[in-house]
Design an enzyme around this catalytic site. Sequence first.
Site, PDB file in Angstrom:
ATOM      1  N   LYS A   1       1.031   4.183  -2.779  1.00  0.00           N
ATOM      2  CA  LYS A   1       0.593   5.537  -2.419  1.00  0.00           C
ATOM      3  C   LYS A   1       1.680   6.588  -2.665  1.00  0.00           C
ATOM      4  O   LYS A   1       1.370   7.705  -3.078  1.00  0.00           O
ATOM      5  CB  LYS A   1       0.137   5.562  -0.953  1.00  0.00           C
ATOM      6  CG  LYS A   1      -1.172   4.815  -0.704  1.00  0.00           C
ATOM      7  CD  LYS A   1      -2.287   5.308  -1.616  1.00  0.00           C
ATOM      8  CE  LYS A   1      -3.670   4.980  -1.095  1.00  0.00           C
ATOM      9  NZ  LYS A   1      -4.723   5.418  -2.046  1.00  0.00           N
TER      10      LYS A   1
ATOM     11  N   ALA B   1      -9.555   9.019   7.708  1.00  0.00           N
ATOM     12  CA  ALA B   1     -11.005   8.988   7.873  1.00  0.00           C
ATOM     13  C   ALA B   1     -11.474   7.663   8.436  1.00  0.00           C
ATOM     14  O   ALA B   1     -10.898   6.607   8.138  1.00  0.00           O
ATOM     15  CB  ALA B   1     -11.678   9.238   6.523  1.00  0.00           C
TER      16      ALA B   1
ATOM     17  N   ARG C   1     -14.691   1.877   6.355  1.00  0.00           N
ATOM     18  CA  ARG C   1     -14.500   0.435   6.572  1.00  0.00           C
ATOM     19  C   ARG C   1     -13.016   0.063   6.466  1.00  0.00           C
ATOM     20  O   ARG C   1     -12.571  -0.934   6.993  1.00  0.00           O
ATOM     21  CB  ARG C   1     -15.333  -0.364   5.575  1.00  0.00           C
ATOM     22  CG  ARG C   1     -14.816  -0.259   4.152  1.00  0.00           C
ATOM     23  CD  ARG C   1     -15.538  -1.191   3.224  1.00  0.00           C
ATOM     24  NE  ARG C   1     -14.896  -1.160   1.916  1.00  0.00           N
ATOM     25  CZ  ARG C   1     -15.285  -1.870   0.890  1.00  0.00           C
ATOM     26  NH1 ARG C   1     -16.320  -2.676   0.989  1.00  0.00           N
ATOM     27  NH2 ARG C   1     -14.646  -1.799  -0.259  1.00  0.00           N
TER      28      ARG C   1
ATOM     29  N   TYR D   1       0.836  -1.206   0.000  1.00  0.00           N
ATOM     30  CA  TYR D   1       0.000   0.000   0.000  1.00  0.00           C
ATOM     31  C   TYR D   1       0.875   1.262   0.000  1.00  0.00           C
ATOM     32  O   TYR D   1       0.634   2.217  -0.746  1.00  0.00           O
ATOM     33  CB  TYR D   1      -0.873  -0.078   1.256  1.00  0.00           C
ATOM     34  CG  TYR D   1      -1.894   0.991   1.436  1.00  0.00           C
ATOM     35  CD1 TYR D   1      -3.093   0.969   0.723  1.00  0.00           C
ATOM     36  CD2 TYR D   1      -1.695   2.007   2.361  1.00  0.00           C
ATOM     37  CE1 TYR D   1      -4.054   1.940   0.932  1.00  0.00           C
ATOM     38  CE2 TYR D   1      -2.659   2.974   2.579  1.00  0.00           C
ATOM     39  CZ  TYR D   1      -3.827   2.944   1.858  1.00  0.00           C
ATOM     40  OH  TYR D   1      -4.780   3.906   2.065  1.00  0.00           O
TER      41      TYR D   1
HETATM   42  P1  NAI Z   1     -13.423   2.261   1.202  1.00  0.00           P
HETATM   43  O1  NAI Z   1     -13.027   0.820   1.226  1.00  0.00           O
HETATM   44  O2  NAI Z   1     -14.716   2.634   1.834  1.00  0.00           O
HETATM   45  O3  NAI Z   1     -13.428   2.828  -0.277  1.00  0.00           O
HETATM   46  C1  NAI Z   1     -12.714   2.303  -1.347  1.00  0.00           C
HETATM   47  C2  NAI Z   1     -13.668   2.030  -2.469  1.00  0.00           C
HETATM   48  O4  NAI Z   1     -12.936   1.657  -3.634  1.00  0.00           O
HETATM   49  C3  NAI Z   1     -14.631   0.888  -2.150  1.00  0.00           C
HETATM   50  O5  NAI Z   1     -15.980   1.321  -2.264  1.00  0.00           O
HETATM   51  C4  NAI Z   1     -14.283  -0.176  -3.185  1.00  0.00           C
HETATM   52  O6  NAI Z   1     -15.397  -0.950  -3.628  1.00  0.00           O
HETATM   53  C5  NAI Z   1     -13.690   0.658  -4.301  1.00  0.00           C
HETATM   54  N1  NAI Z   1     -12.830  -0.122  -5.195  1.00  0.00           N
HETATM   55  C6  NAI Z   1     -11.902  -1.043  -4.842  1.00  0.00           C
HETATM   56  N2  NAI Z   1     -11.318  -1.558  -5.929  1.00  0.00           N
HETATM   57  C7  NAI Z   1     -11.878  -0.943  -7.000  1.00  0.00           C
HETATM   58  C8  NAI Z   1     -11.675  -1.037  -8.391  1.00  0.00           C
HETATM   59  N3  NAI Z   1     -10.779  -1.902  -8.909  1.00  0.00           N
HETATM   60  N4  NAI Z   1     -12.413  -0.255  -9.220  1.00  0.00           N
HETATM   61  C9  NAI Z   1     -13.331   0.611  -8.710  1.00  0.00           C
HETATM   62  N5  NAI Z   1     -13.565   0.734  -7.384  1.00  0.00           N
HETATM   63  C10 NAI Z   1     -12.844  -0.026  -6.540  1.00  0.00           C
HETATM   64  O7  NAI Z   1     -12.226   3.055   1.911  1.00  0.00           O
HETATM   65  P2  NAI Z   1     -11.931   4.617   2.099  1.00  0.00           P
HETATM   66  O8  NAI Z   1     -11.308   4.754   3.418  1.00  0.00           O
HETATM   67  O9  NAI Z   1     -13.099   5.435   1.759  1.00  0.00           O
HETATM   68  O10 NAI Z   1     -10.747   4.848   1.041  1.00  0.00           O
HETATM   69  C11 NAI Z   1     -10.806   5.744  -0.046  1.00  0.00           C
HETATM   70  C12 NAI Z   1      -9.389   6.057  -0.494  1.00  0.00           C
HETATM   71  O11 NAI Z   1      -8.714   6.775   0.548  1.00  0.00           O
HETATM   72  C13 NAI Z   1      -8.540   4.825  -0.779  1.00  0.00           C
HETATM   73  O12 NAI Z   1      -7.704   5.081  -1.889  1.00  0.00           O
HETATM   74  C14 NAI Z   1      -7.713   4.685   0.482  1.00  0.00           C
HETATM   75  O13 NAI Z   1      -6.514   3.991   0.249  1.00  0.00           O
HETATM   76  C15 NAI Z   1      -7.487   6.136   0.816  1.00  0.00           C
HETATM   77  N6  NAI Z   1      -7.092   6.387   2.181  1.00  0.00           N
HETATM   78  C16 NAI Z   1      -7.975   6.228   3.203  1.00  0.00           C
HETATM   79  C17 NAI Z   1      -7.568   6.494   4.495  1.00  0.00           C
HETATM   80  C18 NAI Z   1      -8.517   6.411   5.627  1.00  0.00           C
HETATM   81  O14 NAI Z   1      -8.129   6.801   6.743  1.00  0.00           O
HETATM   82  N7  NAI Z   1      -9.740   5.937   5.435  1.00  0.00           N
HETATM   83  C19 NAI Z   1      -6.191   6.872   4.813  1.00  0.00           C
HETATM   84  C20 NAI Z   1      -5.342   7.059   3.658  1.00  0.00           C
HETATM   85  C21 NAI Z   1      -5.800   6.801   2.393  1.00  0.00           C
END
Ligand code: NAI
Length: 311
Positions: free
Chosen positions: A168, A196, A199, A164
């Site tokens: 990133k 944030a 999940r 990851y």
């Molecule tokens: P999340 O798991 O709720 O959202 C990620 C979404 O991406 C999911 O809805 C999933 O179905 C979708 N996804 C996965 N593979 C996919 C693909 N091949 N094509 C299209 N959609 C796909 O998690 P969250 O926390 O909302 O994450 C959003 C972004 O923020 C991610 O890139 C994550 O790495 C990044 N992030 C989040 C942090 C946090 O604290 N929540 C911290 C740092 C980065």
Amino acid sequence: MTISFKDKVAIVTGAGGGLGKEYALELARRGAKVVVNDLGGSRDGTGSSDAAAKVVEEIEAAGGEAMANGGSVTEYEQMEKMVADAKQKWGGVHILINNAGVLRDKTFAKMDPADFEFVLKVHLTGSAFATKACWETFREQAYGRVLMTASSTGLFGNFGQANYGAAKLGLAGLTKTLQLEGAKYNIRVNSLSPVAGTRMTEDLFPEEAFKLFAPENVAPAALFLVSEDAPTNAIVGAGAGGFHSAWVVMNDAVWLPDGQRTVEGFAENWDKISEMSNLHAPQSGSEQSAAILKAMQQVLGADAAPSSTRG
Ligand code: NAI
């Protein structure tokens, strides 16, 4: 001052839940037509669901305009089709938020090489594919706003997330070159490092912190970074109402003359070479060699540098 997205078409990848859903809702509230992309998989990227369609229903129920897209960011043809569908329906695409992501955490010692490759594919290659699918449209329109989703793991490291973190930080690197290539076409490219309660982080945050770090506290930064007046080449952190910037910086080069340019000479100068002082943030890679030549000139005099680097 109200920041509006009226007449803008925005794609948010991975917008079926978490942060992406929040961005999509807020963009739509502010007048954007939104493509809600998500294949609706689980946290590790397996399976599928109609998560994107549900977000579209929510946007439409609130009077906004949106379309669902179930394509995977890892499939270039599916990203091309997503862009073509949006252009056919709304006449253009102006904003892309690369947000889709998965986790396959393990220490590097225990990590299956396939899990390393998969995480890079979704985050890094996926963001490049979605961006590439929009790029020609952005150039033709002389307008494009791209946001990459980086992470504190990429910028600073985190135990158990080698795959990851590599992906990133790769996105911050992709941002830096694309912002240069896009500049003359009014394409601005930035990176956001969110924190944030979603999940993705539900087992890391205690309940109280989970609420404090709600996705809506990140959305203001994300939306500003894809707005008309967005900066370019910024790396911004956001979470729980706190916002900051991050940079890739270097210190002044230490130039070692011939006699000292040995392993021992390097070792003797290590304290100075690694000193965190006089930091500057180059705006392109060529500034590294320019900084080295400047250090050389300081030792040997101005005439020592190749003419192309003078002035
Ligand atoms: P999340 O798991 O709720 O959202 C990620 C979404 O991406 C999911 O809805 C999933 O179905 C979708 N996804 C996965 N593979 C996919 C693909 N091949 N094509 C299209 N959609 C796909 O998690 P969250 O926390 O909302 O994450 C959003 C972004 O923020 C991610 O890139 C994550 O790495 C990044 N992030 C989040 C942090 C946090 O604290 N929540 C911290 C740092 C980065």
